[in-house]
Design an enzyme around this catalytic site. Structure first.
Site, short mmCIF file in Angstrom:
data_model
loop_
_atom_site.label_atom_id
_atom_site.label_comp_id
_atom_site.label_asym_id
_atom_site.label_seq_id
_atom_site.Cartn_x
_atom_site.Cartn_y
_atom_site.Cartn_z
N LYS A 188 8.26 11.25 -1.48
CA LYS A 188 7.60 11.80 -2.67
C LYS A 188 7.92 13.29 -2.80
O LYS A 188 8.25 13.78 -3.88
CB LYS A 188 6.08 11.57 -2.60
CG LYS A 188 5.69 10.12 -2.83
CD LYS A 188 4.22 9.83 -2.53
CE LYS A 188 3.96 8.32 -2.67
NZ LYS A 188 2.58 7.93 -2.38
N GLN B 190 -2.53 10.40 0.48
CA GLN B 190 -1.82 9.18 0.88
C GLN B 190 -2.78 8.23 1.58
O GLN B 190 -3.54 8.63 2.46
CB GLN B 190 -0.63 9.54 1.79
CG GLN B 190 0.28 8.37 2.13
CD GLN B 190 1.02 7.79 0.92
OE1 GLN B 190 1.29 8.47 -0.06
NE2 GLN B 190 1.32 6.50 0.98
N ASP C 163 -2.42 9.67 -9.05
CA ASP C 163 -2.30 8.31 -8.51
C ASP C 163 -3.09 7.31 -9.35
O ASP C 163 -2.88 6.10 -9.23
CB ASP C 163 -2.87 8.27 -7.07
CG ASP C 163 -1.79 8.09 -6.02
OD1 ASP C 163 -0.71 7.57 -6.35
OD2 ASP C 163 -2.05 8.49 -4.87
N1 GUN Z 1 -0.48 3.88 -0.14
C1 GUN Z 1 0.25 2.83 -0.57
N2 GUN Z 1 0.61 3.01 -1.86
C2 GUN Z 1 0.10 4.19 -2.24
C3 GUN Z 1 0.15 4.93 -3.45
O1 GUN Z 1 0.73 4.53 -4.47
N3 GUN Z 1 -0.50 6.12 -3.44
C4 GUN Z 1 -1.17 6.58 -2.35
N4 GUN Z 1 -1.80 7.75 -2.46
N5 GUN Z 1 -1.24 5.93 -1.22
C5 GUN Z 1 -0.60 4.74 -1.17
#
Ligand code: GUN
Length: 292
Positions: A53, A97, A120
């Site tokens: 990311k 995350q 998100d």
């Molecule tokens: N863990 C698995 N997928 C995601 C996501 O799209 N965003 C976040 N913040 N954590 C995740």
């Protein structure tokens, strides 16, 4: 039949190119889009996702800030950082995350993020807005799937769509976005009886089970669009043991489906792309409001 491949890498490259231009224009206006990423603990998969990311931000001209906390971090410390980032006008998106270590109240952490910076789309208010058809930040994976359907010219209005999986991150928001777009949606999950009787009716089948090769050709309606959200490895004993695979058995499925996403190179790249899109959108709102 051999299915048309819905190429998430190609779409992703195109959209990221457009986002980079938009980020540059915003930077010219004095508002460089900025995403803050918080990683807690030592989950190796999470570390890889976060690294990807941050790298994608950099490539698109989006500033990124990364905050790492150890597995035994105090939740209060992380909440204080979120409060600081909420108050920082130079930060447009905040991402924590998941999963968090067990001692964290995940819901409380997600609710602590300012709704307008929740790129998100996991905050309860954004989820509520999505369910009511109001403008919101949509969760990145299902939002990316909608873009793939649009890009592939797959008709959604009136289609019978089946989503396998009911998670907050994928299944539930996916069902809401498809409903919003006019599909008739069935959500299947681990307790569904006779899964194949549902999947065989699907014009659009979105698979987010989280286990390798669960959906086989006999479960797919001829000509259907199959979207594979899975990211697994071929199991021991398989000729491709250890290589990446989805939740769908691709070789067989692609002989029956009309269109299908590969793994890797399907949904995966679009998840990060939509995170960048949400961050740029948040920065645009700040710029239009005269902020920075
Ligand atoms: N863990 C698995 N997928 C995601 C996501 O799209 N965003 C976040 N913040 N954590 C995740």
């Amino acid at each position: 039949m051999t299915a048309r491949i819905l190429d998430g890498n190609a779409l992703s490259a195109q959209v990221r190119g457009e986002l980079a231009e938009q980020a540059a224009a915003l930077t010219q206006r004095g508002v460089q889009p900025c995403l803050a990423v918080i990683l807690v603990g030592d989950n190796p998969a999470s570390a890889v996702y976060v690294r990807n990311k941050v790298a994608a931000c950099e490539k698109a001209g989006i500033r990124s800030l990364k905050f790492d906390y150890p597995q035994d971090a105090e939740p209060a410390e992380v909440l204080a950082k979120i409060a600081e980032l909420n108050a920082d006008a130079g930060v447009h998106g905040i991402l924590v995350q998941l999963p968090l270590p067990p001692r964290f109240d995940e819901k409380a952490v997600l609710e602590a993020i300012a709704v307008g910076k929740d790129v998100d789309g996991f905050h309860a208010e954004n989820v509520g807005r999505l369910s009511q058809g109001q403008p919101a930040f949509f969760p990145c994976t299902p939002h990316g799937v909608m873009k793939i359907l649009e890009y592939g010219d797959i008709p959604v209005t009136g289609a019978d769509a089946v989503v396998i999986g009911r998670s907050n991150i994928v299944g539930k928001p996916m069902a809401m976005l498809l409903t919003q777009a006019g599909a008739t949606v069935t959500v299947c999950h681990s307790r569904t009886r006779d899964l194949a009787s549902h999947t065989r009716r699907a014009d659009i089948l979105v698979v987010a089970i989280g286990r390798a090769l669960e959906v086989t050709a006999d479960m797919i309606k001829p000509g259907a669009t199959v979207i594979d959200v899975g990211m697994n490895r071929f199991p021991a004993g398989h000729p491709k043991e250890g290589k990446l695979c989805g939740d769908v058995e691709f070789e067989g499925a692609s002989q029956v489906a009309g269109a299908i996403t590969p793994v890797p190179g399907g949904v995966g790249p679009m998840t990060i792309t939509m995170l960048l899109a949400n961050t740029v959108e948040s920065a645009r709102r700040a710029a239009d409001a005269g902020g920075r």
